[in-house]
Structures are given as C-alpha cells and as structure tokens.
Design a protein around this motif. Structure first.
Motif, mmCIF file in Angstrom:
data_model
loop_
_atom_site.group_PDB
_atom_site.id
_atom_site.type_symbol
_atom_site.label_atom_id
_atom_site.label_comp_id
_atom_site.label_asym_id
_atom_site.label_seq_id
_atom_site.Cartn_x
_atom_site.Cartn_y
_atom_site.Cartn_z
ATOM 1 N N UNK A 133 58.703 45.421 37.588
ATOM 2 C CA UNK A 133 57.647 43.792 37.829
ATOM 3 C C UNK A 133 56.422 44.646 39.380
ATOM 4 N N UNK A 134 55.732 44.638 39.132
ATOM 5 C CA UNK A 134 54.692 44.771 40.062
ATOM 6 C C UNK A 134 54.410 44.454 41.722
ATOM 7 N N UNK A 135 54.826 44.233 42.909
ATOM 8 C CA UNK A 135 54.576 43.290 43.680
ATOM 9 C C UNK A 135 53.544 43.672 44.690
ATOM 10 N N UNK A 136 52.201 43.152 45.209
ATOM 11 C CA UNK A 136 51.327 42.899 45.915
ATOM 12 C C UNK A 136 51.061 42.799 47.723
ATOM 13 N N UNK A 137 52.039 43.657 48.618
ATOM 14 C CA UNK A 137 52.274 43.449 49.529
ATOM 15 C C UNK A 137 51.037 42.905 50.207
ATOM 16 N N UNK A 138 51.184 41.465 51.307
ATOM 17 C CA UNK A 138 50.607 40.613 51.542
ATOM 18 C C UNK A 138 49.335 41.977 52.982
ATOM 19 N N UNK A 139 48.739 41.575 53.358
ATOM 20 C CA UNK A 139 48.303 41.673 54.844
ATOM 21 C C UNK A 139 49.150 41.306 56.351
ATOM 22 N N UNK A 140 49.514 42.365 57.015
ATOM 23 C CA UNK A 140 50.029 41.740 58.208
ATOM 24 C C UNK A 140 49.178 41.123 58.616
ATOM 25 N N UNK B 253 48.018 40.083 63.411
ATOM 26 C CA UNK B 253 47.010 40.726 63.455
ATOM 27 C C UNK B 253 47.956 41.511 64.953
ATOM 28 N N UNK B 254 49.412 41.243 64.798
ATOM 29 C CA UNK B 254 50.310 41.965 66.249
ATOM 30 C C UNK B 254 50.775 42.860 65.530
ATOM 31 N N UNK B 255 50.665 43.240 64.585
ATOM 32 C CA UNK B 255 51.252 44.879 63.861
ATOM 33 C C UNK B 255 49.689 45.364 64.600
ATOM 34 N N UNK B 256 49.820 46.677 64.731
ATOM 35 C CA UNK B 256 48.870 47.374 65.236
ATOM 36 C C UNK B 256 48.675 48.195 63.551
ATOM 37 N N UNK B 257 49.286 48.677 62.920
ATOM 38 C CA UNK B 257 48.900 49.338 61.442
ATOM 39 C C UNK B 257 49.677 48.517 60.146
ATOM 40 N N UNK B 258 48.812 48.333 59.059
ATOM 41 C CA UNK B 258 49.611 47.444 57.770
ATOM 42 C C UNK B 258 49.767 48.851 57.035
ATOM 43 N N UNK B 259 50.247 49.386 56.328
ATOM 44 C CA UNK B 259 50.799 49.517 55.313
ATOM 45 C C UNK B 259 51.408 48.983 53.994
ATOM 46 N N UNK B 260 50.340 49.241 52.671
ATOM 47 C CA UNK B 260 50.394 48.396 51.752
ATOM 48 C C UNK B 260 50.296 49.297 50.401
ATOM 49 N N UNK B 261 50.444 48.407 49.382
ATOM 50 C CA UNK B 261 49.639 49.602 47.702
ATOM 51 C C UNK B 261 49.288 48.124 46.979
ATOM 52 N N UNK C 213 46.848 51.540 50.919
ATOM 53 C CA UNK C 213 46.009 52.065 52.066
ATOM 54 C C UNK C 213 47.193 51.217 52.894
ATOM 55 N N UNK C 214 46.921 52.325 54.291
ATOM 56 C CA UNK C 214 46.937 52.468 55.793
ATOM 57 C C UNK C 214 45.948 51.595 56.931
ATOM 58 N N UNK C 215 46.288 50.415 57.346
ATOM 59 C CA UNK C 215 44.985 49.363 57.476
ATOM 60 C C UNK C 215 45.192 49.530 58.745
ATOM 61 N N UNK C 216 45.411 50.023 59.922
ATOM 62 C CA UNK C 216 45.308 50.071 61.669
ATOM 63 C C UNK C 216 43.803 49.114 62.225
#
Length: 218
Positions: free
Chosen positions: A1-8, A10-18, A127-130
C-alpha cells in the motif's frame, strides 16, 4: 500500500517525504510561509525498472515545478522544468499560503508510468524540502566565492545606507530645531505686536475721551 506523507509544519527545518505522481497530472501542496522565508527543495523522480525490480532514475523523466502565491490570485513565483533530479529555491515575498506543484513527463516508453493504478505504475518523487534555511549549498567553489563577494558588497552598501540615514536624521533634527526656534520667535514677535497694539488703542481711546470732554466743556 502506497503511503503519502504529509508536509510537516514550519517547526522543522527540513521535510523529507516521497509520493507518487499519476501520469501528467500535477501534485500540489499548500505550505504556510512567513515573509522573507527561504525555501530550498531537492527532488528525485524514479520509474519502476522491471529488470532491477526497484525504482530507478531514468534520463527520459522530467519534472515541471511551479510555486504560486495562493493568497495573491495564484501569482506564480517559480516556473522551471528539471531532469529526473534537481533543486529549486525561492523566497516568500509575503506571508501566506504557497502552492507547490510537481508535474511529471517521461519518454521512457514504459506504458505503465501513466497511472498509479497499474502495478508499479506512475512516478515516485522523493522530496527533501528545507524551510527557513539560511544556507545555500553548492559544490561550485567559484559560485560560493562570488556569493561571498556579493554579500560583502551588500554589507558595504548597507553600511553606506546606514551612514546616510544617520546623516539625514541629524539634518532633520537640526532643521526641526531651527523651525522650532523660528516659530518661537514668530510667536514672541506676534505677542509683542499685540501688546503694542493694545497700548496704542488704549492711548488713542484715552486721548479721544479727553478730547470729547474738552469739547463738551467748551
């Protein structure tokens, strides 16, 4: 089953998801950003390789990236097309929700890439979003040196502007003091004129009264 991770948040410096992109349909996220926030994103797009039995990068994959200000009639601030992996950056000009969208295309010839409903179909995008990053990463030393020089030039210009602002404030203070002194002299002179006019009127009334009394007696 594919999982879509939500964006975190702004408390975090970086978001890593696919997540998985379905055909040529864009996948968008809304991110609330404060004004003057720097956003740096690194992405990697992959297709399923039947021979390797894993997700692999392909030269025929390209990703179109767009960033729009949802609060300002979808004003577009980023519009770029990249290869299967790349980087994008932007700075939030105003506070509000920003829509970040990714649209894939592929020339691999693999029919299943068009739909995530097919087994191992679609495009997998990592996606790695800082958010709020204060550093600009680069492997090019020449670019880093050029950026450092620009920063130094900007600092020098800021110091010049600061000195000019201080000079202008001093001139404004001097002008204000002169204006207040002039206003004080004008008020004082008006008061003296009023006193003189009052004395003159009183003298004239007294003189006229004496004159009429003399005329009546005679």
């Amino acid at each position: 089953m594919r999982v879509l991770l939500p964006l975190l948040m702004l408390g975090s410096v970086a978001h890593a998801l696919y997540f998985y992109l379905d055909g040529t349909k864009p996948k968008c996220f809304l991110e609330e950003l404060p004004k003057d926030t720097l956003v740096v994103g690194h992405y990697t797009a992959e297709e399923w390789d039947d021979n390797m039995k894993s997700w692999q990068k392909h030269d025929g994959i390209s990703i179109y990236i767009s960033v729009e200000e949802a609060f300002d009639n979808d004003h577009r601030v980023v519009s770029q097309r990249g290869s299967s992996s790349g980087r994008f950056t932007f700075t939030a000009a105003e506070s509000g929700e920003h829509r970040i969208c990714f649209t894939p295309s592929s020339s691999s010839g693999r029919p299943n890439w068009l739909s995530v409903h097919n087994p191992n179909g679609g495009i997998k995008l990592s996606l790695d979003l800082a958010i709020g990053s204060s550093e600009i990463h680069s492997t090019d030393k020449t670019k880093l040196s050029d950026i450092s020089q620009r920063v130094r030039d900007l600092n020098a210009r800021l110091l010049d502007i600061r000195r000019e602002q201080i000079f202008q404030r001093e001139r404004e203070a001097e002008f204000r003091d002169q204006s207040e002194s002039t206003n004080s002299r004008v008020v004082r002179w008006m008061f003296i004129q009023i006193v003189v006019l009052g004395i003159t009127c009183a003298w004239q009334l007294s003189h006229l009264r004496s004159f009429f009394i003399k005329q009546k007696l005679t």
